[in-house]
Each structure stands twice: as C-alpha cells, then as structure tokens.
Motif scaffolding. Structure first.
Motif, mmCIF file in Angstrom:
data_model
loop_
_atom_site.group_PDB
_atom_site.id
_atom_site.type_symbol
_atom_site.label_atom_id
_atom_site.label_comp_id
_atom_site.label_asym_id
_atom_site.label_seq_id
_atom_site.Cartn_x
_atom_site.Cartn_y
_atom_site.Cartn_z
ATOM 1 N N GLU A 87 90.247 25.209 -45.940
ATOM 2 C CA GLU A 87 90.294 23.878 -46.544
ATOM 3 C C GLU A 87 90.100 23.956 -48.056
ATOM 4 O O GLU A 87 89.313 23.230 -48.648
ATOM 5 C CB GLU A 87 89.268 22.948 -45.881
ATOM 6 C CG GLU A 87 89.549 22.710 -44.406
ATOM 7 C CD GLU A 87 88.533 21.804 -43.743
ATOM 8 O OE1 GLU A 87 87.556 21.398 -44.397
ATOM 9 O OE2 GLU A 87 88.736 21.487 -42.562
ATOM 10 N N VAL A 142 103.013 32.812 -47.014
ATOM 11 C CA VAL A 142 102.703 32.093 -45.775
ATOM 12 C C VAL A 142 101.262 32.377 -45.365
ATOM 13 O O VAL A 142 100.505 31.463 -45.001
ATOM 14 C CB VAL A 142 103.692 32.487 -44.652
ATOM 15 C CG1 VAL A 142 103.207 32.005 -43.291
ATOM 16 C CG2 VAL A 142 105.074 31.935 -44.958
ATOM 17 N N ALA A 143 100.858 33.650 -45.423
ATOM 18 C CA ALA A 143 99.488 34.016 -45.044
ATOM 19 C C ALA A 143 98.469 33.338 -45.962
ATOM 20 O O ALA A 143 97.430 32.854 -45.499
ATOM 21 C CB ALA A 143 99.318 35.532 -45.089
ATOM 22 N N THR A 144 98.770 33.285 -47.250
ATOM 23 C CA THR A 144 97.866 32.628 -48.203
ATOM 24 C C THR A 144 97.778 31.138 -47.905
ATOM 25 O O THR A 144 96.693 30.548 -47.940
ATOM 26 C CB THR A 144 98.330 32.871 -49.654
ATOM 27 O OG1 THR A 144 98.380 34.271 -49.895
ATOM 28 C CG2 THR A 144 97.401 32.214 -50.653
ATOM 29 N N GLY A 145 98.901 30.524 -47.588
ATOM 30 C CA GLY A 145 98.901 29.100 -47.237
ATOM 31 C C GLY A 145 98.097 28.828 -45.986
ATOM 32 O O GLY A 145 97.325 27.864 -45.921
ATOM 33 N N GLU A 146 98.268 29.690 -44.988
ATOM 34 C CA GLU A 146 97.495 29.531 -43.750
ATOM 35 C C GLU A 146 96.003 29.711 -44.024
ATOM 36 O O GLU A 146 95.172 28.972 -43.498
ATOM 37 C CB GLU A 146 97.973 30.531 -42.703
ATOM 38 C CG GLU A 146 99.352 30.219 -42.160
ATOM 39 C CD GLU A 146 99.907 31.318 -41.275
ATOM 40 O OE1 GLU A 146 99.310 32.421 -41.218
ATOM 41 O OE2 GLU A 146 100.948 31.071 -40.644
ATOM 42 N N ARG A 147 95.680 30.688 -44.853
ATOM 43 C CA ARG A 147 94.274 30.937 -45.196
ATOM 44 C C ARG A 147 93.693 29.746 -45.963
ATOM 45 O O ARG A 147 92.558 29.333 -45.720
ATOM 46 C CB ARG A 147 94.192 32.213 -46.029
ATOM 47 C CG ARG A 147 92.811 32.721 -46.237
ATOM 48 C CD ARG A 147 92.843 34.126 -46.788
ATOM 49 N NE ARG A 147 91.550 34.458 -47.330
ATOM 50 C CZ ARG A 147 91.352 35.205 -48.381
ATOM 51 N NH1 ARG A 147 92.359 35.750 -48.995
ATOM 52 N NH2 ARG A 147 90.140 35.442 -48.808
ATOM 53 N N ALA A 158 94.640 26.650 -45.752
ATOM 54 C CA ALA A 158 94.463 25.546 -44.809
ATOM 55 C C ALA A 158 93.234 25.775 -43.942
ATOM 56 O O ALA A 158 92.453 24.850 -43.690
ATOM 57 C CB ALA A 158 95.708 25.403 -43.936
ATOM 58 N N LEU A 159 93.048 27.018 -43.510
ATOM 59 C CA LEU A 159 91.902 27.343 -42.671
ATOM 60 C C LEU A 159 90.590 27.144 -43.422
ATOM 61 O O LEU A 159 89.619 26.617 -42.881
ATOM 62 C CB LEU A 159 92.012 28.794 -42.182
ATOM 63 C CG LEU A 159 90.908 29.284 -41.262
ATOM 64 C CD1 LEU A 159 90.984 28.545 -39.927
ATOM 65 C CD2 LEU A 159 91.041 30.785 -41.047
ATOM 66 N N ARG A 174 103.413 37.056 -47.526
ATOM 67 C CA ARG A 174 102.117 36.910 -48.197
ATOM 68 C C ARG A 174 101.853 35.444 -48.560
ATOM 69 O O ARG A 174 100.735 34.946 -48.425
ATOM 70 C CB ARG A 174 102.084 37.780 -49.443
ATOM 71 C CG ARG A 174 100.753 37.810 -50.129
ATOM 72 C CD ARG A 174 100.754 38.813 -51.247
ATOM 73 N NE ARG A 174 99.496 38.761 -51.972
ATOM 74 C CZ ARG A 174 99.240 39.468 -53.034
ATOM 75 N NH1 ARG A 174 100.132 40.301 -53.500
ATOM 76 N NH2 ARG A 174 98.084 39.362 -53.644
#
Length: 118
Positions: A65, A55-60, A62-63, A53
């Motif tokens: 911004e 990692v997914a939050t971090g990716e989100r 970044a996406l 979760r």
C-alpha cells in the motif's frame, strides 16, 4: 586481353582483386548481421525483463500500500545495502547517508531548475 607486359591492364588480375574485395565485404556484412541479431535478441530480453520487473514492483507497491516511487526507493536502498554487504557497519552507514544527501541535493537542484524555467 592484353598481358601486363604489353602495357595493357591485366583483366584477370583485376577480376581476382575485385572478387577478393567482394568476398571480404560479404564476410563483414555477415558478421555485422550476426552482431545485429545478437543485439536485437539482447534488447528483447532486456525489454521482457524490464516489463516483468515493473509488474513485480507494481504488485509489491499494491501489497505494501505504497506508491511506486516509494517502492523504487526501497529497491534502490536494498541494492545499495547489498553493494555494501561485508563492509564495516559505520562506514556503510556513512556511505548510505552521503548517497541520500547527494540524492536530495540533486532533487533540489532539479526542482530549482524547473522553477527557473517556469
């Protein structure tokens, strides 16, 4: 070995009692070990899910911004909206506004407490 009628201790009866007590304790220990193993498996699963979760939050974040805190707030809002699904829209709006006011008040009190501590 003296029998119980001779005023002595019946050793066979004591051995039997002791054997029963030992068997009970072994059964309890086995049950507790099983429970511990289940709890450990659950802990590891929760840890794995929490990491995924994050990692997914971090990716989100970044996406989009945006910062992690902002994405966390969005996730919380999404959860609150799901909790209120099917509720009267006016009531849902009031509940969300009240939760936001309470969250702001809590953050303000925490900041004040930090200032007093300094």
């Amino acid at each position: 070995v003296a029998g119980p009628g001779a005023g002595g201790v019946d050793l066979e009866q004591l051995r039997t009692r002791r054997g029963v007590e030992v068997a009970k304790l072994k059964a309890q220990a086995a049950a507790q070990e099983e429970e511990l193993a289940a709890l450990e498996a659950e802990r590891l699963d929760l840890k794995r899910r929490l990491r995924a979760r994050a990692v997914a939050t971090g990716e989100r974040a970044a996406l989009l911004e945006r910062g992690m805190a902002e994405v966390g707030d969005l996730d919380q809002l999404e959860t609150e909206l799901e909790d209120l699904a099917g509720a009267d829209p006016a009531l849902a709006r009031e509940v969300l506004l009240a939760r936001r006011r309470e969250a702001r008040r809590g953050r303000g009190e925490a900041a004040a407490a930090r200032l007093r501590a300094d």
